[in-house]
Design a protein around this motif. Structure first.
Motif, PDB file in Angstrom:
ATOM      1  N   PHE A   1      -1.215  32.455 -32.460  1.00 25.63           N
ATOM      2  CA  PHE A   1      -0.553  33.544 -31.742  1.00 25.63           C
ATOM      3  C   PHE A   1       0.921  33.297 -31.443  1.00 25.63           C
ATOM      4  CE2 PHE A   1      -5.107  33.734 -30.625  1.00 25.63           C
ATOM      5  CZ  PHE A   1      -5.397  34.885 -31.344  1.00 25.63           C
ATOM      6  N   LEU A   2       1.352  32.058 -31.408  1.00 19.75           N
ATOM      7  CA  LEU A   2       2.786  31.819 -31.192  1.00 19.75           C
ATOM      8  C   LEU A   2       3.496  31.608 -32.524  1.00 19.75           C
ATOM      9  CD1 LEU A   2       2.723  29.566 -27.996  1.00 19.75           C
ATOM     10  CD2 LEU A   2       2.885  32.039 -28.158  1.00 19.75           C
ATOM     11  N   SER A   3       2.833  30.860 -33.439  1.00 22.20           N
ATOM     12  CA  SER A   3       3.452  30.676 -34.764  1.00 22.20           C
ATOM     13  C   SER A   3       2.987  31.756 -35.735  1.00 22.20           C
ATOM     14  CB  SER A   3       3.093  29.304 -35.335  1.00 22.20           C
ATOM     15  OG  SER A   3       3.486  28.290 -34.460  1.00 22.20           O
ATOM     16  N   THR A   4       2.113  32.645 -35.289  1.00 21.34           N
ATOM     17  CA  THR A   4       1.553  33.756 -36.090  1.00 21.34           C
ATOM     18  C   THR A   4       1.040  33.280 -37.454  1.00 21.34           C
ATOM     19  OG1 THR A   4       3.656  34.446 -37.033  1.00 21.34           O
ATOM     20  CG2 THR A   4       3.024  35.473 -34.967  1.00 21.34           C
ATOM     21  N   ASP A   5       0.397  32.115 -37.457  1.00 16.63           N
ATOM     22  CA  ASP A   5      -0.177  31.563 -38.677  1.00 16.63           C
ATOM     23  C   ASP A   5      -1.700  31.724 -38.558  1.00 16.63           C
ATOM     24  OD1 ASP A   5      -0.650  30.192 -40.968  1.00 16.63           O
ATOM     25  OD2 ASP A   5       0.487  28.401 -40.430  1.00 16.63           O
ATOM     26  N   TYR A   6      -2.165  32.945 -38.785  1.00 18.03           N
ATOM     27  CA  TYR A   6      -3.561  33.277 -38.480  1.00 18.03           C
ATOM     28  C   TYR A   6      -4.565  32.526 -39.362  1.00 18.03           C
ATOM     29  CZ  TYR A   6      -1.570  37.037 -35.725  1.00 18.03           C
ATOM     30  OH  TYR A   6      -0.844  37.744 -34.794  1.00 18.03           O
TER      31      TYR A   6
ATOM     32  N   GLN B   1      -4.064  14.602 -33.989  1.00 15.22           N
ATOM     33  CA  GLN B   1      -3.802  14.245 -32.597  1.00 15.22           C
ATOM     34  C   GLN B   1      -4.610  15.142 -31.654  1.00 15.22           C
ATOM     35  OE1 GLN B   1       0.276  14.632 -31.304  1.00 15.22           O
ATOM     36  NE2 GLN B   1      -0.041  13.253 -29.595  1.00 15.22           N
TER      37      GLN B   1
ATOM     38  N   GLY C   1       5.606  17.091 -25.498  1.00 14.70           N
ATOM     39  CA  GLY C   1       5.365  17.224 -26.943  1.00 14.70           C
ATOM     40  C   GLY C   1       4.004  17.847 -27.145  1.00 14.70           C
ATOM     41  N   SER C   2       3.123  17.147 -27.851  1.00 16.44           N
ATOM     42  CA  SER C   2       1.749  17.638 -27.985  1.00 16.44           C
ATOM     43  C   SER C   2       0.769  16.568 -27.501  1.00 16.44           C
ATOM     44  CB  SER C   2       1.471  18.013 -29.440  1.00 16.44           C
ATOM     45  OG  SER C   2       1.692  16.898 -30.265  1.00 16.44           O
ATOM     46  N   ASP C   3       1.229  15.729 -26.573  1.00 18.47           N
ATOM     47  CA  ASP C   3       0.411  14.607 -26.104  1.00 18.47           C
ATOM     48  C   ASP C   3      -0.865  15.044 -25.403  1.00 18.47           C
ATOM     49  OD1 ASP C   3       2.270  12.968 -27.148  1.00 18.47           O
ATOM     50  OD2 ASP C   3       3.049  12.170 -25.258  1.00 18.47           O
TER      51      ASP C   3
ATOM     52  N   PHE D   1      -4.062  24.077 -29.551  1.00 16.53           N
ATOM     53  CA  PHE D   1      -3.403  23.969 -30.859  1.00 16.53           C
ATOM     54  C   PHE D   1      -3.708  25.211 -31.697  1.00 16.53           C
ATOM     55  CE2 PHE D   1      -3.470  21.890 -35.234  1.00 16.53           C
ATOM     56  CZ  PHE D   1      -2.093  21.938 -35.379  1.00 16.53           C
TER      57      PHE D   1
ATOM     58  N   GLU E   1      -0.586  16.634 -36.479  1.00 17.76           N
ATOM     59  CA  GLU E   1      -0.751  17.330 -35.194  1.00 17.76           C
ATOM     60  C   GLU E   1      -2.211  17.698 -34.954  1.00 17.76           C
ATOM     61  OE1 GLU E   1       2.007  20.262 -33.064  1.00 17.76           O
ATOM     62  OE2 GLU E   1       2.572  20.366 -35.169  1.00 17.76           O
TER      63      GLU E   1
ATOM     64  N   TYR F   1      -4.534  28.184 -30.485  1.00 17.58           N
ATOM     65  CA  TYR F   1      -3.845  29.323 -29.861  1.00 17.58           C
ATOM     66  C   TYR F   1      -2.368  29.356 -30.267  1.00 17.58           C
ATOM     67  CZ  TYR F   1      -1.365  31.865 -26.208  1.00 17.58           C
ATOM     68  OH  TYR F   1      -0.509  32.704 -25.535  1.00 17.58           O
ATOM     69  N   LYS F   2      -1.719  28.188 -30.174  1.00 16.56           N
ATOM     70  CA  LYS F   2      -0.290  28.138 -30.510  1.00 16.56           C
ATOM     71  C   LYS F   2      -0.070  28.484 -31.986  1.00 16.56           C
ATOM     72  CE  LYS F   2       1.457  24.771 -27.146  1.00 16.56           C
ATOM     73  NZ  LYS F   2       1.951  23.392 -26.975  1.00 16.56           N
TER      74      LYS F   2
ATOM     75  N   ARG G   1       0.916  22.524 -20.286  1.00 16.56           N
ATOM     76  CA  ARG G   1       1.259  23.334 -21.470  1.00 16.56           C
ATOM     77  C   ARG G   1       1.113  22.505 -22.755  1.00 16.56           C
ATOM     78  NH1 ARG G   1       5.309  24.709 -17.935  1.00 16.56           N
ATOM     79  NH2 ARG G   1       6.791  23.409 -19.039  1.00 16.56           N
TER      80      ARG G   1
END
Lengths: 294, 484
Positions: free
Chosen positions: A257-262, A66, A242-244, A251, A63, A253-254, A238
């Motif tokens: 802050f969304l996956s909280t994997d700082y 990509q 997918g992530s195209d 990537f 990812e 940010y997601k 957005r």
């Protein structure tokens, strides 16, 4: 002046506030981000030292690859578009429209001041497919072509994104390059014309070389801004499907802050910083010669 | 040897010993001795400095600590356990959640007025995209509100908030308050499945999911309500041939598509389909799991869904079904709010609900509906004082009937009195909930944040065929294996 600049206290007073501000706003977060990249966890659980594990993960994460290639592709295409379109418009202002260019300049510049989210909504309606056709699909229908669901595939989403960002930003680069063109002395242009240069030859052999400094500045602005693209992608696609159409910034940010994997998010942020730094240095290196001195 | 105080000062470029003394004197501490004393508080001083007046400094620190702790709890009231209430019943939920705040406000002005007078209601809302980040920051500062929308992975057993003791065990708390029987058995079952046998969330809502269909279209096309996957495909074929769109869903709100994958899995592999994945007994890349994604991709390949699904938003999808432009739609019972609104529902009594059909040869039970208890809402044990306890007791007792009367929505609480004159479809759904002996979760229920994002983010690619079923499930399994 020399006595002031030779005085260490005076230098400290003059430079100190700016230096403190720079360190606080730029240097500290960068160092902090680097430290976070060595850890995993979150603010509730606490952070655990993992060393280079995040870096290894970044190296082997499809990812991330990509997002990296998308960012480079987007930056190259958009920079080329912005500079070429901007330069073409600037030439139009200076050599064709001349004093009558004010209205056109204002109109072309107008999208620059519009909020990105509004522009994204406008373009999503333009290229809409369902539940009703937008203007582009209506035109395709009139021309007898097939409808296109632009946002269901990465390739067509990318095209819409590029078109939108070019429309949104070309006015800025046109004005920037226009400012460079009007600085070229009339005498140089007149002399070239007397020597028989006109049209494309005049532009290629006189105008372009004399506006190279501002062209380089525009390229640096454009490439760096394109590498950091975020808001237009978030509002229009957005990052999907997918992530195209996910650039590194989105990537990051997601992930953060969304996956909280700082920790991993900070590693991606460092990659972005590194890419921006390398690109800027490469452009500066290629223009090391002082072009203003001929 | 230069003292540590002097070295500390010199780090900042203040010079030597004189500067250290000057630094201390700025705060009115006096001369050189005071500088040494100042340093000794932080443990910087030499041996002599530390031993000089330790008792005095301990006294200062203790008095400061006492002052701070005395200030921190002002305005609260302590229960028998010593836990204090906040200044208000602070509730943090998502901005998109309109029903829970509205119902809590209605209770505060009605049946829970006494509790609201003692502890006023204070609702805060934050967009769903940001709320888990906000919850993390508040939890990190030990400043969570009394009720908060904690993400499933945080409040689950073994989740960060549970581990930190920042989530109240509602099973015990409601038993202590004598209202544990106010949660319906179906809601309890769903909560236990979702949270590994614990109850960290109040069931403000209770919804079952299934396929909503247009009875009028079915009758016109002579289609019986499908009970098996094969019958559903046959019905979709017939509808498509008649020029009717069989299914609608929202590509923009992608869970409306990914839930199809989960529902198929629960019918083909049984109740534990996703629990097995969570407990590493199975992988999403196993053939039987990939087959579920393939079955949904086949629906897309046969063009059974609305054209241009990537551009369809949630409201448009609902609108397509409720205006008769599509024959079927997978959705939860919260759709009743729109079905019961004549302004939105243009097909009137033609709306029907069927359970997700059985998969031929599958282990699942057609009567086990995918169910949820609404957006997770936990209680902060550190603010569970007597006034908050009274509020929670009042909510558990009155929420169900009140929400049904006010907005026609179901909750996971037992109704304190039956609500009369329900619309027929609402009554039908209520009966299905009451009769339901077992429920299943939904596809993403046990996923971590990353897998949750990707399940929705990539599902349009799955449905439109630009990503294979194996790649889709592989991506999600990778998220489960690598992300936190």
């Amino acid at each position: 002046m020399e006595s002031v600049l030779g005085n260490k206290k005076a230098v400290a007073v003059l430079l100190g506030p700016a230096l403190i501000f720079f360190v606080g706003v730029i240097a500290v977060p960068v160092v902090w981000s680097f430290v976070y990249s060595l850890y995993t966890g979150n603010v509730i659980r606490g952070f655990t030292f993992v060393g280079a594990a995040n870096l290894t993960r970044l190296w082997s994460d499809p990812e991330a690859h990509q997002a990296f290639w998308f960012t480079l592709k987007y930056a190259l295409v958009v920079t080329a578009g912005q500079i070429l379109l901007g330069y073409a418009l600037a030439l139009l202002y200076v050599f064709v429209l001349r004093r009558a260019s004010t209205l056109v300049r204002t109109m072309v510049f107008f999208p620059v001041v519009l909020p990105t989210v509004s522009v994204s909504l406008l373009f999503s309606r333009f290229f809409q497919y369902a539940p009703t056709d937008g203007p582009i699909n209506s035109i395709l229908k009139v021309l007898g072509a097939q409808h296109v669901d632009f946002f269901s595939a990465g390739g067509t989403s990318f095209i819409v994104l590029v078109v939108m960002d070019l429309w949104r930003t070309q006015g800025f680069y046109a004005v920037l390059l226009y400012a460079g063109l009007v600085e070229i002395p009339d005498s140089a242009i007149d002399a070239a014309r007397v020597d028989g240069a006109g049209g494309w030859r005049l532009v290629r052999h006189v105008v372009v070389p004399m506006s190279l400094p501002v062209l380089f500045s525009a390229v640096i602005f454009s490439f760096n801004a394109s590498l950091k693209v975020f808001d237009s992608v978030l509002a229009l696609t957005r990052g999907g499907p997918g992530s195209d159409t996910t650039p590194l910034n989105l990537f990051m940010y997601k992930t953060s802050f969304l996956s909280t994997d700082y920790g991993y998010g900070s590693t991606i942020a460092l990659l972005i910083t590194g890419v921006c730094l390398v690109v800027t240095l490469a452009i500066f290196r290629s223009s090391r010669r002082d072009l203003t001195k001929g | 040897m230069k003292s540590k105080a002097t070295r500390l000062a010199s780090l900042g470029g203040w010079g030597g010993r004189k500067s250290a003394t000057r630094l201390a004197s700025l705060g009115g501490w006096g001369g050189r001795k005071s500088a040494t004393r100042l340093a000794s508080v932080g443990g910087w001083g030499g041996r002599k400095a530390v031993l000089r007046r330790p008792v005095f400094w301990y006294a200062v620190l203790c008095s400061l600590a006492l002052t701070v702790s005395a200030c921190g709890g002002s305005g609260g009231s302590a229960g028998s356990s010593g836990v204090k209430d906040g200044k208000a019943l602070s509730v943090l939920v998502t901005t998109e959640n309109t029903s829970v705040p509205a119902e809590l406000k209605a209770l505060a002005n009605g049946k829970c007025k006494t509790e609201a007078t003692a502890l006023p209601l204070d609702i805060q809302q934050s967009p769903s995209a940001d709320i888990q980040q906000k919850i993390q920051l508040l939890a990190g500062q030990d400043a969570l509100p009394a009720l908060f929308a904690g993400g499933n992975s945080f409040i689950d057993k073994g989740g960060d908030l549970q581990k930190n003791g920042q989530v109240l065990d509602l099973d015990k708390a409601l038993t202590d308050l004598g209202v544990n029987d106010k949660i319906t058995p179906a809601a309890k079952s769903t909560l236990k499945q979702l949270y590994s046998g614990t109850t960290p969330s109040l069931p403000f809502q209770y919804n079952i999911e299934g396929i909503w269909y247009n009875k009028k279209i079915f009758a016109e096309q002579h289609i019986a309500v499908p009970k098996t996957w094969g019958e559903l495909l046959a019905a979709a074929d017939k509808l498509k041939a008649a020029g009717i769109t069989p299914f609608t869903a929202s590509g923009a709100t992608s869970w409306t598509i990914s839930r199809w994958v989960g529902a198929y899995l629960f019918r083909s592999l049984g109740t534990n389909a996703m629990l097995d994945v969570k407990e590493h007994k199975a992988k999403l890349t196993d053939p039987q799991y990939v087959a579920a994604a393939q079955a949904i991709q086949d629906l897309g390949n046969k063009k059974y869904f609305t054209d241009g699904i990537s551009g369809i938003d949630y409201d448009t999808a609902n609108n397509q079904f409720l205006t008769g432009k599509a024959a079927m739609m997978y959705m939860g019972s919260w759709l009743l709010a729109l079905v019961n609104d004549p302004g939105k529902n243009k097909i009137g009594d033609a709306v029907g609900l069927m359970p997700f059909p059985a998969v031929e040869g599958g282990k699942g039970d057609i009567n086990a509906y995918p169910a949820n208890t609404g957006a997770p809402t936990s209680v902060n044990p550190k603010l569970f004082g007597p006034k908050t306890q009274a509020w929670v007791k009042c909510i558990a007792t009155n929420y169900a009937s009140d929400s049904m009367e006010q907005s026609g929505t179901f909750s996971g609480f037992v109704m304190d009195h039956p609500v009369k004159n329900l619309p027929p479809l609402t009554a039908d759904v209520q009966q299905r909930i009451d009769k339901s002996t077992s429920t299943v979760l939904w596809f993403e229920a046990l996923f971590n944040n990353k897998a949750n994002q990707d399940a929705g983010g990539y599902v349009v690619k799955l449905l439109t065929g630009s990503m294979s079923a194996a790649d889709y499930m592989g991506l999600l399994q990778n998220d489960l294996d690598t992300a936190q």
